[in-house]
Design an enzyme around this catalytic site. Structure first.
Site, mmCIF file in Angstrom:
data_model
loop_
_atom_site.group_PDB
_atom_site.id
_atom_site.type_symbol
_atom_site.label_atom_id
_atom_site.label_comp_id
_atom_site.label_asym_id
_atom_site.label_seq_id
_atom_site.Cartn_x
_atom_site.Cartn_y
_atom_site.Cartn_z
ATOM 1 C CB CYS A 1 -0.921 0.001 1.211
ATOM 2 S SG CYS A 1 -1.902 1.499 1.361
ATOM 3 C CB CYS B 1 -5.479 3.603 -3.808
ATOM 4 S SG CYS B 1 -4.578 2.052 -4.106
#
Length: 310
Positions: free
Chosen positions: A95, A246
């Site tokens: 991530c 994101c």
């Protein structure tokens, strides 16, 4: 969700933070003794019965992670490992926003010393990553990007289809790997981007074995301003739903638009606007012909606490 899973973590100290609105519960586990189960993660991340987050990140010594301890042998500087879990408790490879917050957490917990301009190497399920501290955030070298279906992408610049709730037909898309899977769809209008129904899981075909994150992107007009490409994006993250940001998704969106525009220009620096703010994406060539992707942006801790026996 029942509260019982949280009862098992009574007394656990945590921090809460975000990186451009992508929020995480942060746990320090310097001895590697925390047996964090998927049910614990889902309970912590629950926005009604828990703390609420897009994911949970455990900071643990790389040598204490059985399947990834080898990374410390390859790079002794990669002492800390980012153990990242999605909000539903599933394990994820990487991530990009979480990496920035992970390193910021290490700094604020005084687990590492990292002055502005300094760099830190860290372990992850997507390999060893290098993070540099900036005046106003962090820059993460996420390593090379790639095409999931390279042969088909080379022939048509597209390799997948995506359908969201309310669309009569599926739209063509391009699959990008950033160490984790992404499927990128280009839209023509900001109004269409704003009207997307991302409450429901988009239908992707073919869907990668472990699922995929789905990015919807609108290139700016003009695409390039002062040598920098500009795009706007929304994302549905696997195991989470729509999130405000994101990091690897922003990189995948920039990579896809850059790939589509390659016949007219190769743009190495990008600004990606997401609902949670703005991040920078830069493509840097390596001697072997591959390209590393560098993601930059802010990170912030907003709270600390201890899980209550209640």
């Amino acid at each position: 969700m029942a509260l019982e899973p949280l009862d098992q973590l009574t007394g656990l100290s945590y921090a809460k933070g975000h990186a451009t609105g992508n929020d995480f519960v942060m746990l320090a586990d310097p001895e590697g003794n925390l047996d964090l189960q998927s049910v614990h993660v889902a309970a912590l991340a629950d926005r009604h019965f828990g703390l609420g987050a897009d994911g949970v990140i455990r900071a643990v010594p790389t040598g204490r992670v059985p399947d990834y301890a080898y990374q410390l042998d390859h790079d002794p500087e990669a002492y800390w490992f980012m153990d990242y879990r999605n909000a539903d408790g599933s394990i994820a490879e990487m991530c990009g926003n979480g990496v920035r917050l992970f390193v910021h957490f290490l700094v604020k917990e005084q687990l590492v010393e990292l002055p502005v301009g300094g760099s830190l190497r860290m372990g992850s399920r997507a390999g060893i990553k290098e993070v540099t501290r900036l005046e106003n955030g962090y820059a993460v070298n996420l390593g090379p990007w790639g095409l999931v279906h390279a042969e088909q992408a080379a022939a048509t610049s597209l390799d997948s289809t995506v359908k969201v709730a309310g669309w009569e037909q599926a739209r063509p898309a391009l699959s990008i790997t950033m160490g984790n899977p992404h499927t990128v769809v280009a839209l023509a209008e900001l109004a269409e981007l704003d009207d997307l129904d991302l409450v429901h899981l988009p239908e992707v075909s073919p869907v990668p074995e472990n699922g995929t994150n789905v990015e919807f992107v609108v290139p700016a007009e003009p695409l390039v301003s002062e040598g920098t490409g500009h795009v706007r994006m929304r994302v549905h993250e696997r195991g989470v739903g729509e999130t405000l940001s994101c990091g690897t998704g922003a990189c995948a969106a920039a990579a896809a638009v850059r790939y589509w525009a390659r016949t007219t220009a190769v743009i190495d620096d990008w600004v990606v606007n997401i609902p949670g703010g703005q991040v920078g994406v830069a493509f840097r060539k390596n001697a072997d012909g591959t390209e590393d992707v560098v993601l930059s942006g802010p990170a912030q801790l907003v709270a600390r606490g201890t899980l209550s026996p209640e």
